[in-house]
Enzyme design. Structure first.
Site, PDB file in Angstrom:
ATOM      1  N   HIS A  97       0.754  -1.043  -0.205  1.00 19.60           N
ATOM      2  CA  HIS A  97      -0.136   0.452   0.144  1.00 19.60           C
ATOM      3  C   HIS A  97       0.842   1.428  -0.064  1.00 19.60           C
ATOM      4  O   HIS A  97       1.896   1.547   0.640  1.00 19.60           O
ATOM      5  CB  HIS A  97      -0.606   0.051   0.958  1.00 19.60           C
ATOM      6  CG  HIS A  97      -1.483  -1.002   1.922  1.00 19.60           C
ATOM      7  ND1 HIS A  97      -2.530  -2.015   0.478  1.00 19.60           N
ATOM      8  CD2 HIS A  97      -1.619  -2.201   2.685  1.00 19.60           C
ATOM      9  CE1 HIS A  97      -3.085  -2.682   0.817  1.00 19.60           C
ATOM     10  NE2 HIS A  97      -2.813  -2.999   2.275  1.00 19.60           N
ATOM     11  N   GLU A 115      -1.624  -0.531   7.950  1.00 19.55           N
ATOM     12  CA  GLU A 115      -2.438  -0.935   8.579  1.00 19.55           C
ATOM     13  C   GLU A 115      -2.134  -1.674   9.933  1.00 19.55           C
ATOM     14  O   GLU A 115      -0.829  -2.028   9.859  1.00 19.55           O
ATOM     15  CB  GLU A 115      -3.407  -2.171   7.675  1.00 19.55           C
ATOM     16  CG  GLU A 115      -2.350  -3.026   7.076  1.00 19.55           C
ATOM     17  CD  GLU A 115      -2.554  -3.162   5.473  1.00 19.55           C
ATOM     18  OE1 GLU A 115      -4.219  -3.268   5.555  1.00 19.55           O
ATOM     19  OE2 GLU A 115      -1.733  -4.742   5.556  1.00 19.55           O
ATOM     20  N   HIS A 172       2.811  -7.882   2.321  1.00 20.63           N
ATOM     21  CA  HIS A 172       2.586  -8.598   2.373  1.00 20.63           C
ATOM     22  C   HIS A 172       1.644  -9.277   2.231  1.00 20.63           C
ATOM     23  O   HIS A 172       0.742  -8.456   0.538  1.00 20.63           O
ATOM     24  CB  HIS A 172       1.977  -7.692   4.156  1.00 20.63           C
ATOM     25  CG  HIS A 172       0.812  -6.509   3.604  1.00 20.63           C
ATOM     26  ND1 HIS A 172       0.575  -5.704   2.622  1.00 20.63           N
ATOM     27  CD2 HIS A 172      -0.574  -6.771   3.533  1.00 20.63           C
ATOM     28  CE1 HIS A 172      -0.073  -4.463   3.158  1.00 20.63           C
ATOM     29  NE2 HIS A 172      -0.780  -5.534   2.684  1.00 20.63           N
ATOM     30  N   ARG A 192      -1.420  -4.734  -5.953  1.00 17.44           N
ATOM     31  CA  ARG A 192      -1.120  -6.122  -6.472  1.00 17.44           C
ATOM     32  C   ARG A 192       0.329  -6.401  -7.602  1.00 17.44           C
ATOM     33  O   ARG A 192       0.214  -5.939  -8.449  1.00 17.44           O
ATOM     34  CB  ARG A 192      -2.080  -7.086  -6.904  1.00 17.44           C
ATOM     35  CG  ARG A 192      -3.296  -7.051  -6.541  1.00 17.44           C
ATOM     36  CD  ARG A 192      -4.422  -8.156  -7.134  1.00 17.44           C
ATOM     37  NE  ARG A 192      -5.684  -7.992  -6.723  1.00 17.44           N
ATOM     38  CZ  ARG A 192      -6.431  -7.391  -7.448  1.00 17.44           C
ATOM     39  NH1 ARG A 192      -6.309  -7.053  -8.621  1.00 17.44           N
ATOM     40  NH2 ARG A 192      -7.452  -7.234  -6.804  1.00 17.44           N
TER      41      ARG A 192
END
Length: 318
Positions: A97, A115, A172, A192
């Site tokens: 991200h 996150e 991740h 992705r």
């Protein structure tokens, strides 16, 4: 009446989803590939609806705009946090991200996405991908473009009760058989890197975003340093997992009666196990496994009586 704002779940179908959101929490899920419960969300791709009290039927996003006093009159234009529960029935795509600055430029002003994960449950031998082994951005790009995934990706064995902090720029992916609660910035931007050559329902390979991923990936990988603290007082064991410029995340383990004082303008609570009674100004509300609610700014103190485990988050106190 001062009360918690309980929220209806927003379910998202995913190619890697399953039925654990029903099997574990009893939710009425829409399909056998339900991958995500957006439990506390004001994001336009899945806003939560209040299910009780004065604001029943309003979305959390509407309240943020119309009743800012409920959140301490925040400066942010959008509700900054998003709580999800994810059922990784199969491997998620390997992804990364962007941070706020990159997303603002490249994703129409969307927030970046830092996150963290609390592992609710996982299959024996479950793993996640956390980081990579490339020594530089150039090596990362070379290995990724050549599909040298076994050489590139770093796998970590996991078990229930563990916590992982995933800053923007971290490669991740959750692995098969993992149920997690995710606390994140309110963003739906994912790049992705690799998707195991899976095809969607129409038989198409899912889109990858390798150039953007290379742009934003931290290389070499740096493990996030956490200073996890646990405190025990009457009826409560409280673990502080992380506290930074994006959010603070805690675990509450209540056994008996515990009293609380607000640490921030509002508090997000997800009950992962057990049942109890939440008391605010003498008014009682039953809480149980699978409930998600927001304690608004007017609630300065509260009491919980019973036996529960909860993951809790607050915005940064600036």
């Amino acid at each position: 009446m001062k009360e918690a704002l309980f929220l209806n779940p927003v379910f998202q179908d995913r190619i890697w989803g399953g039925t654990k959101l029903h099997d574990y929490f009893g939710y009425d899920i829409p399909s056998k590939t339900t991958g995500e419960d957006w439990a506390i969300s004001a994001h336009p791709n899945g806003p939560s609806v209040i299910k009780n009290g004065e604001y029943k039927g309003k979305t959390l996003a509407e309240l943020w705009q119309e009743k800012p006093e409920l959140f301490g009159n925040p400066k942010e234009a959008v509700f900054p946090l998003l709580t999800k529960i994810l059922d990784a029935n199969t491997d998620l795509s390997v992804q990364v991200h962007p941070n706020d600055e990159y997303a603002k430029v490249h994703e129409n002003g969307e927030l970046g996405k830092t996150e963290c994960w609390y592992i609710i449950d996982c299959a024996p031998g479950a793993e996640l991908i956390y980081g990579h082994k490339a020594a530089s951005k150039e090596e990362f790009a070379s290995w990724a473009k050549n599909g040298e995934w076994d050489k590139l990706l770093r796998k970590v064995a996991i078990k229930p009760g563990e916590f992982y902090y995933v800053p923007s720029g971290t490669i991740h992916a959750l692995g098969t058989g993992t149920l997690v609660l995710e606390t994140q910035q309110s963003s739906d931007t994912t790049y992705r890197v690799y998707d195991y050559d899976r095809k969607d329902a129409e038989g198409n390979l899912r889109e990858l975003h390798l150039d953007k991923a290379i742009d934003v990936t931290t290389a070499p990988h740096v493990d996030a340093k956490l200073d996890i603290k646990t405190e025990t007082r009457d009826g409560l064991t409280e673990t502080t997992f992380v506290s930074n410029d994006f959010f603070s995340v805690y675990k509450w383990e209540v056994d008996g009666t515990a009293e609380f004082a607000a640490k921030a303008p509002y508090t997000l609570v997800s009950i992962l196990d057990g049942e109890a009674v939440l008391t605010i100004d003498g008014n009682e509300q039953a809480i149980k496994k699978g409930d998600h609610f927001v304690l608004p700014n007017e609630v300065k103190s509260w009491k919980i009586t019973g036996k529960i485990t909860a993951i809790v988050s607050t915005p940064p106190v600036k």
